[in-house]
Design an enzyme around this catalytic site. Structure first.
Site, PDB file in Angstrom:
ATOM      1  N   ILE B 147      12.433  93.821 109.083  1.00  0.00           N
ATOM      2  CA  ILE B 147      12.283  95.217 109.803  1.00  0.00           C
ATOM      3  C   ILE B 147      12.680  96.382 109.158  1.00  0.00           C
ATOM      4  CG2 ILE B 147      13.631  96.206 111.768  1.00  0.00           C
ATOM      5  CD1 ILE B 147      13.712  93.916 113.430  1.00  0.00           C
ATOM      6  N   CYS B 148      11.799  97.159 108.934  1.00  0.00           N
ATOM      7  CA  CYS B 148      11.878  98.303 108.206  1.00  0.00           C
ATOM      8  C   CYS B 148      12.269  98.125 106.820  1.00  0.00           C
ATOM      9  CB  CYS B 148      12.995  99.236 108.894  1.00  0.00           C
ATOM     10  SG  CYS B 148      12.932 100.864 108.156  1.00  0.00           S
ATOM     11  N   GLN B 149      13.460  98.428 106.184  1.00  0.00           N
ATOM     12  CA  GLN B 149      13.779  98.182 104.582  1.00  0.00           C
ATOM     13  C   GLN B 149      13.639  96.609 104.822  1.00  0.00           C
ATOM     14  OE1 GLN B 149      17.898  99.070 103.826  1.00  0.00           O
ATOM     15  NE2 GLN B 149      17.328  99.675 101.882  1.00  0.00           N
ATOM     16  N   GLY B 151      11.861  94.722 106.110  1.00  0.00           N
ATOM     17  CA  GLY B 151      10.741  94.189 105.813  1.00  0.00           C
ATOM     18  C   GLY B 151      10.368  94.286 104.365  1.00  0.00           C
TER      19      GLY B 151
END
Lengths: 350, 354
Positions: B147-149, B151
């Protein structure tokens, strides 16, 4: 909702107080009298909050505080445009109000963030300085002292005298200390300049927002639309400011101004840290630099430790597998050993 | 006709109404229970330093996907966003989609963690968590959802440990950090990261909050609270707001060395596109990723613009690449009702088919 207690009992008194004081408020809100004072609505609200807030949970306190602050902002804004001294009187010319706001923003931008007039503007036009206010809150949290300490350290006037004073070359035993202080003064000036540029940037955005708002309301006038509530005015204002802000902050100019502000703040803090370290060293107390070296070494050791532990786990598993292969070998009758052992062995190797 | 015509009497009524709502709001707040987040039952299955690896037990009546799904959240903010309340829980909905869900909670780094590098996080913590999940499940390879960073970390991890990853999902993950509409990236280019980290050690959560709030300062620090006054009378909505408020300002400090490397390698050098990200002894090369990849992004994401995420297409070595676009924002993709109905089922279907 009338049975919800405290507030309704005070509602009528509050409204009456508001009506009685309306004339005084509107003049002061327009800036025609100084200094700007809290209006009765704000005072009543604050009084009420002081009474009830001790019982509120921490998260609620912060949250309600923000709602109250913003309520003040948007009613202050609306008062500028309502401006009537008595019910039924005509409201002020909206274009004149916008002119006045624009002039105030321009003046504040020219005078710098630390001036008295900009402080006044903070209260009156707090909305436009929200980004700056957020920075100052953050800067305060990073500082060992309350408030954005360095914002006002060197005022205009004192600045040149101070710079002259510290421009004298250091001599003798305290030469190095003098050089550190001179460097600190230079860095603080750098921070002030960066903050000033940051403030000016927002002042520019504020002025452009006013013009954008003027256009918006001209269009509304042509279309026969009327904004008749504080809330609608506030929402229009937010949309306008956010749009203008969004256009400006994508520019390299803003990236530069923003970067300078952060870098200048860090440079001051870094230098102060270095000076504190020197003092600690002279007292034979642990310094930040030493601590950092130790942290780095400990992390290296931990990394190595974890790597070795991981390798040990792998070796343990391999040994366990080898052991189980041996016991299988022992358990298998001699006549069948040749068929089963190679199969187990290849499993271990894979 | 005057376009602004605010009459004092109407203004007074608005003020009174605003005050009345605040009063009711306080009553509701005083009677409100503690704000709870992270609502789905979970078990801590592994701890290391500040990190905790959780497993969410699935329902007995659902036959789970035998391959577990490990959620790798960002270091910024807290992972309970994925499980913020009963009816807004990505985790719960993934369980309902028969996934065996694990999640890494990074905890709150302090001064003792300032020297943690991205190598420590990715080749250290994530890899050990992956090994724990593999061992517990008996699977050689597991599924990862970054998720986000997190990811971006998952992409790096998979490129270096492809043999342990069966399927990779990235959600609102920046890949091209220098798209023209990336405001965060534009700002960070002028920051002297070495000076910042050398000065602060760990990077305070407040500094990150300031940066995020500065993206939309008038809405996020002003209008949001005025809007909220209208919801104060509704206790359920008030609690939802408080949960989000808690999450937004619950920003852990960032380990200094990791922050330094992340800003330099990802934001300033755009390393996932240009290469050059070195973790330990090895260089990250997205072409090493050969497992199926699902890239989920938000069309109105103001933190990770869609183009920043979509840049992943064609960068990996996989022949099975899919995208899911969510018509919402960076946070809405976890907390909106619409997202709950669409995103976890899409992920579940995609995983179950592989």
């Amino acid at each position: 909702m009338s049975d919800r207690g405290f507030w309704d009992d005070n509602l009528q008194a509050l409204q009456q107080n508001y009506w009685e004081s309306w004339s005084r408020i509107s003049r002061k809100a327009l800036g025609t009298e100084t200094p700007l004072q809290k209006n009765p609505w704000e005072m009543a609200q604050e009084h009420w909050w002081q009474a009830v807030s001790p019982a509120a949970p921490e998260i609620a306190k912060a949250f309600m505080g923000r709602m109250m602050d913003q309520g003040k902002q948007f009613f202050r804004m609306a008062e500028l445009f309502a401006g009537s001294q008595q019910p039924g009187d005509a409201a002020p010319d909206w274009t004149e109000v916008l002119d006045r706001i624009s002039a105030s923003l321009g003046a504040a931008g020219g005078e710098g963030a630390a001036s008295e007039s900009s402080e006044r503007l903070y209260k009156m036009m707090g909305f436009w300085v929200l980004p700056l206010d957020t920075w100052q809150r953050m800067a305060s949290l990073l500082s060992i002292l309350p408030g954005d300490l360095f914002r006002n350290v060197l005022q205009n006037g004192a600045e040149s005298a101070t710079e002259r004073l510290f421009s004298v070359p250091g001599l003798g035993y305290s030469q190095q200390e003098q050089a550190h202080l001179q460097e600190l003064m230079r860095l603080i000036r750098g921070y002030q300049r960066a903050l000033h540029e940051y403030s000016q940037f927002f002042s520019g955005i504020g002025s452009e927002s006013v013009e954008r708002l003027r256009e918006t309301f001209r269009r509304k006038a042509v279309n026969g639309e009327v904004t008749d509530s504080a809330r609608t005015l506030y929402d229009t204002w937010v949309r306008t400011c956010e749009a203008v802000y969004g256009e400006h902050v994508m520019t390299p100019d803003f990236a530069g101004v923003n970067g300078q502000l952060v870098n200048a703040a860090m440079a001051v803090k870094h230098h102060v840290g270095m000076m504190v370290d020197e003092k600690l060293g002279s007292l034979n107390l642990p310094t930040r630099r030493e601590l950092r070296t130790l942290q780095s070494r400990i992390q290296e050791n931990r990394r190595e430790n974890k790597r070795l532990r991981s390798e040990l786990e792998v070796l343990k598993e391999q040994v366990a597998n080898l052991t189980s292969v041996k016991s299988v070998r022992r358990a298998v009758p001699a006549g069948t050993r040749r068929k089963t052992v190679p199969k187990q062995k290849s499993g271990v190797e894979s | 006709m005057k376009p602004i015509d605010i009459r004092p009497e109407k203004l007074a009524l608005e003020m009174a109404d605003y005050s009345r709502k605040l009063g009711i709001g306080v009553e509701n707040l005083l009677h409100a229970d503690a704000v709870e987040t992270g609502v789905t039952p979970k078990q801590a299955v592994y701890r290391e330093d500040k990190l905790t690896l959780y497993r969410y037990p699935g329902a007995d009546n659902i036959r789970q996907n035998p391959v577990p799904l490990l959620i790798v959240y960002a270091l910024v903010n807290r992972p309970y966003l994925t499980d913020i309340q009963e009816d807004r829980s990505t985790v719960r909905n993934l369980l309902a989609e028969a996934q065996d869900v694990y999640l890494i909670d990074w905890g709150y780094p302090d001064g003792a963690d300032c020297c943690l590098t991205l190598d420590d996080y990715i080749n250290g913590y994530i890899d050990r968590c992956v090994d724990v999940v593999r061992k517990q499940s008996g699977q050689e390879k597991i599924n990862i959802l970054g998720i986000c960073q997190g990811g971006a970390f998952s992409l790096c991890y998979t490129s270096l440990h492809q043999e342990k990853v069966k399927n990779l999902i990235t959600m609102v993950t920046p890949v091209d950090f220098q798209t023209p509409d990336n405001l965060l990236s534009a700002w960070v280019q002028s920051i002297d990261i070495d000076l910042l980290v050398d000065t602060l050690g760990n990077v305070p959560g407040e500094l990150l909050n300031w940066t995020f709030l500065s993206l939309k300062p008038f809405s996020l620090t002003g209008q949001k609270y005025v809007n909220m006054v209208d919801l104060l009378e509704d206790e359920a909505k008030l609690k939802n707001f408080l949960r989000m408020e808690k999450w937004i300002f619950d920003s852990p400090d960032q380990a200094g060395e990791s922050f330094r490397q992340f800003i330099k390698d990802f934001f300033q050098n755009n390393g996932l596109i240009n290469g050059g990200i070195r973790l330990g002894e090895r260089l990250v090369d997205l072409k090493n990723i050969t497992c199926p990849v699902l890239n989920v992004y938000a069309e109105q994401d103001h933190l990770v613009p869609p183009d920043a995420s979509r840049a992943l297409s064609g960068l990996t070595g996989t022949t099975d690449y899919s995208e899911v676009a969510f018509p919402g924002g960076h946070i809405g993709i976890y907390v909106s009702g619409k997202a709950q109905k669409t995103i976890p089922p899409a992920i579940g279907r995609w995983l179950n088919a592989r």
